[in-house]
Design a protein around this motif. Sequence first.
Motif, PDB file in Angstrom:
ATOM      1  N   THR A 152     -15.436 -44.131  -6.909  1.00 57.09           N
ATOM      2  CA  THR A 152     -14.829 -43.201  -5.953  1.00 57.09           C
ATOM      3  C   THR A 152     -15.904 -42.459  -5.180  1.00 57.09           C
ATOM      4  O   THR A 152     -15.791 -42.271  -3.967  1.00 57.09           O
ATOM      5  CB  THR A 152     -13.910 -42.204  -6.679  1.00 57.09           C
TER       6      THR A 152
ATOM      7  N   THR B 281     -17.433 -44.866  -2.551  1.00 58.40           N
ATOM      8  CA  THR B 281     -16.583 -45.262  -1.425  1.00 58.40           C
ATOM      9  C   THR B 281     -16.038 -44.100  -0.619  1.00 58.40           C
ATOM     10  O   THR B 281     -16.009 -44.171   0.601  1.00 58.40           O
ATOM     11  CB  THR B 281     -15.407 -46.113  -1.920  1.00 58.40           C
TER      12      THR B 281
ATOM     13  N   ASN C 173     -22.483 -53.506   2.056  1.00 51.57           N
ATOM     14  CA  ASN C 173     -21.092 -53.344   1.669  1.00 51.57           C
ATOM     15  C   ASN C 173     -20.987 -53.368   0.139  1.00 51.57           C
ATOM     16  O   ASN C 173     -21.434 -54.318  -0.498  1.00 51.57           O
ATOM     17  CB  ASN C 173     -20.270 -54.485   2.280  1.00 51.57           C
TER      18      ASN C 173
ATOM     19  N   ALA D  11     -18.464 -53.954  -1.778  1.00 52.68           N
ATOM     20  CA  ALA D  11     -17.259 -54.638  -2.256  1.00 52.68           C
ATOM     21  C   ALA D  11     -17.532 -55.522  -3.473  1.00 52.68           C
ATOM     22  O   ALA D  11     -16.721 -55.553  -4.409  1.00 52.68           O
ATOM     23  CB  ALA D  11     -16.647 -55.472  -1.134  1.00 52.68           C
TER      24      ALA D  11
ATOM     25  N   ILE E 140     -17.906 -53.310  -6.544  1.00 57.21           N
ATOM     26  CA  ILE E 140     -16.614 -52.753  -6.939  1.00 57.21           C
ATOM     27  C   ILE E 140     -15.773 -53.808  -7.647  1.00 57.21           C
ATOM     28  O   ILE E 140     -15.096 -53.514  -8.641  1.00 57.21           O
ATOM     29  CB  ILE E 140     -15.896 -52.157  -5.714  1.00 57.21           C
TER      30      ILE E 140
END
Length: 127
Positions: A80, A83, A101, A103, A106
Amino acid sequence: MGPVRRGVILSLLPTAAIADTCAEQRPSWDGTPVSMAQEAMFLATTPAALVLAFGTVLALRFRSSWGGLVVVLGWTAFVTFITMLAPESRKAAFAEGCVGNPALFIAIIAAICVGTIFYTAPPRERR
C-alpha cells in the motif's frame, strides 16, 4: 506554433527537478529505463521487505496462523505504501524512468501472501 503552446510543450519535458529526484531516490541509476524485473529486485532488497520475508519464513517454519496474519498485514501495508502512499517524488521518478513499474513485485507478494494463508491455516477436523 505559438509561444503559449511551445511553453506548454516545454513544461512537459523532464527538468532538473526531476533529475534531482532520480539522484535522491536511485543515486546509482545509469540513465536507462528500469524494467519491472529490476524494480522487483530493488523493492525485494529494501530493509522492510527483507524483514517481512524473514517473518514470513518464521511463520511458515512454525506454521503459526497468527504469525502468518501479521506478515500478511505487513506485506499489505508495504505494498500500500509503494502504490498509494508514495510521495510525489516517486511519481516524478517514474516519469523520468529511474523507477519502474512495481506490478511484478506486487504479484509475487500476493502469491506469497496467499500461500502463507493457506499453509498456516488450521487443519479442518473431520466429522
